[in-house]
Design an enzyme around this catalytic site. Structure first.
Site, PDB file in Angstrom:
ATOM      1  N   LYS A 122     -26.290  -4.804  15.956  1.00 57.02           N
ATOM      2  CA  LYS A 122     -26.611  -6.052  15.261  1.00 57.02           C
ATOM      3  C   LYS A 122     -25.424  -6.999  15.260  1.00 57.02           C
ATOM      4  CE  LYS A 122     -30.607  -4.937  12.674  1.00 57.02           C
ATOM      5  NZ  LYS A 122     -31.439  -5.113  11.531  1.00 57.02           N
ATOM      6  N   LYS A 203     -36.950   2.570  21.940  1.00 57.79           N
ATOM      7  CA  LYS A 203     -37.771   3.372  21.020  1.00 57.79           C
ATOM      8  C   LYS A 203     -38.736   2.457  20.276  1.00 57.79           C
ATOM      9  CE  LYS A 203     -35.197   2.978  16.838  1.00 57.79           C
ATOM     10  NZ  LYS A 203     -35.045   3.249  15.494  1.00 57.79           N
ATOM     11  N   LYS A 206     -40.048  -0.691  14.027  1.00 56.63           N
ATOM     12  CA  LYS A 206     -40.644  -1.717  13.174  1.00 56.63           C
ATOM     13  C   LYS A 206     -40.052  -3.090  13.496  1.00 56.63           C
ATOM     14  CE  LYS A 206     -40.595   1.754   9.558  1.00 56.63           C
ATOM     15  NZ  LYS A 206     -39.751   2.310   8.498  1.00 56.63           N
TER      16      LYS A 206
END
Ligand code: TYM
Length: 343
Positions: A122, A203, A206
């Protein structure tokens, strides 16, 4: 070893899931919660909703977070986690997690925390990152160590966090004497990393675009559409080969896990048939699982009082263990215990 450790006859199992969306995706279920259901019968088990972790990035509206937490409990029940066997609770209901986290933060080097993948990725993307995201894995270590857990059933993406947890347990034990059980990750072989349907190199998550994520509470039509549009690979042969055929192999892993088979055996059913037949079979199997799952979630959500009661009972089981560990740790670190005065 601390007095809070379970006896040798009972292996303690602990895991958590973040209430960061209204629905678990199939990766959460196959990578983690399905294992929780199996393990609850012969272990001493603690499962919690990591609501403190759920505000580390873009905190949701308060009402939304509360609803997601209830939804998350309902989904654990729908998956088969049984409050008679498992302590189900909210992380925010047990203050010991953050109390222990502080001590562990002070044993963690800044660079060590900065190397954790989520924070590194991030920050590298230039996204706004909170200090909470930096210390997130340390809170996770506290979540685990505070219960003296032996096994932590998680998906592959959590391996690095469990490694940090082990390092911190060992570091504390070396410095202050044997205090923590050093836990092991329990990662399922076949379904440890379910991949995104639109990008089978990543992967399922969400935080990726919805088209690649099979949410268990998606409408059956939506699930079917997402599976039919899944990115597949060159060629036409249905074969389990994660390197050459990541998209097809991911569908085979999902089919096998949902139907209780193996990816190779699942592939054998499609001998001479193309990707279309595979996708139809995956869609049927996923819908056959998701439809009754959604009905059970709906039923559980119709009684929020019962959900709160389950959470209260779970926290009542968790709190004394957490408190005992914190007291032991604070004593070992050298904090003066408060004098208990008769009222
Ligand atoms: P979370 O909420 O992201 O995911 C919950 C569980 O689902 C697994 N998982 C997957 N498994 C297979 N394939 C996937 N695509 C996939 N995506 C997610 C995760 O590995 C996880 O087991 N940090 C944790 C929550 C947590 C925790 C803990 C877990 C907080 N404290 C203590 C264990 C112990 C997390 O974000 O999970």
């Amino acid at each position: 070893m601390a007095s809070t450790a379970p006896t040798s006859s009972s292996t303690r199992v602990l895991s958590g899931i973040q209430p960061t969306s209204m629905s678990q995706h199939i990766g959460n279920y196959l990578g983690a919660t399905k294992q929780w259901v199996t393990m609850q019968h012969d272990h001493d088990v603690f499962f919690f909703l990591a609501d403190l972790h759920a505000i580390t990035a873009d905190p949701p509206e308060p009402a939304v977070l509360r609803q997601r937490s209830h939804q998350a409990v309902a989904q654990l029940l729908a998956a088969g986690v049984d409050p008679e066997h498992s302590a189900i609770f909210l992380q925010s209901h047990v203050p010991g997690h953050t109390q222990l986290s502080w001590v562990l933060e002070c044993l963690t080097a800044y660079g060590e925390a900065g190397r954790m993948t989520q924070f590194k990725d991030k920050s590298a993307r230039g996204e706004r990152v909170s200090v909470g995201l930096l210390t997130y894995p340390i809170l996770q270590a506290a979540d685990i160590l505070i219960y003296q857990a032996h096994q932590v059933p998680v998906g592959e993406d959590q391996r690095q966090h469990i490694e940090l947890t082990r390092d911190l347990a060992q570091r504390f034990n070396t410095r202050y004497g044997d205090t923590f059980v050093v836990p092991d990750a329990f990662i399922p072989k076949a379904s440890a990393k379910i991949l995104d349907l639109q990008d089978p190199t990543a992967k399922m998550s969400k935080s990726l675009p919805d088209a690649g994520t099979l949410n268990l509470l998606d409408d059956p039509k939506v699930l079917t559409k997402k599976i039919k549009r899944a990115v597949t690979d060159d060629g036409t042969e249905v074969r389990f080969d994660p390197v050459a055929k990541p998209g097809v192999s991911n569908l085979l892993v999902i089919l096998a896990a949902v139907t209780g088979s193996t990816p190779d055996a699942a592939a054998a059913q499609f001998d001479g048939q193309g990707y279309g037949a595979l996708k139809m079979a995956v869609a049927d199997a996923v819908v056959a699982f998701a439809e009754p799952f959604a009905a059970r979630v709906h039923e559980a959500m119709s009684d929020p009082g019962e959900l709160d009661l389950i959470l209260a009972r779970g926290a009542e089981r968790a709190r004394p263990i957490a408190e005992a560990t914190v007291n032991d740790v604070y004593d070992r670190v050298g904090f003066v215990p408060p004098l208990a005065r008769p009222r």
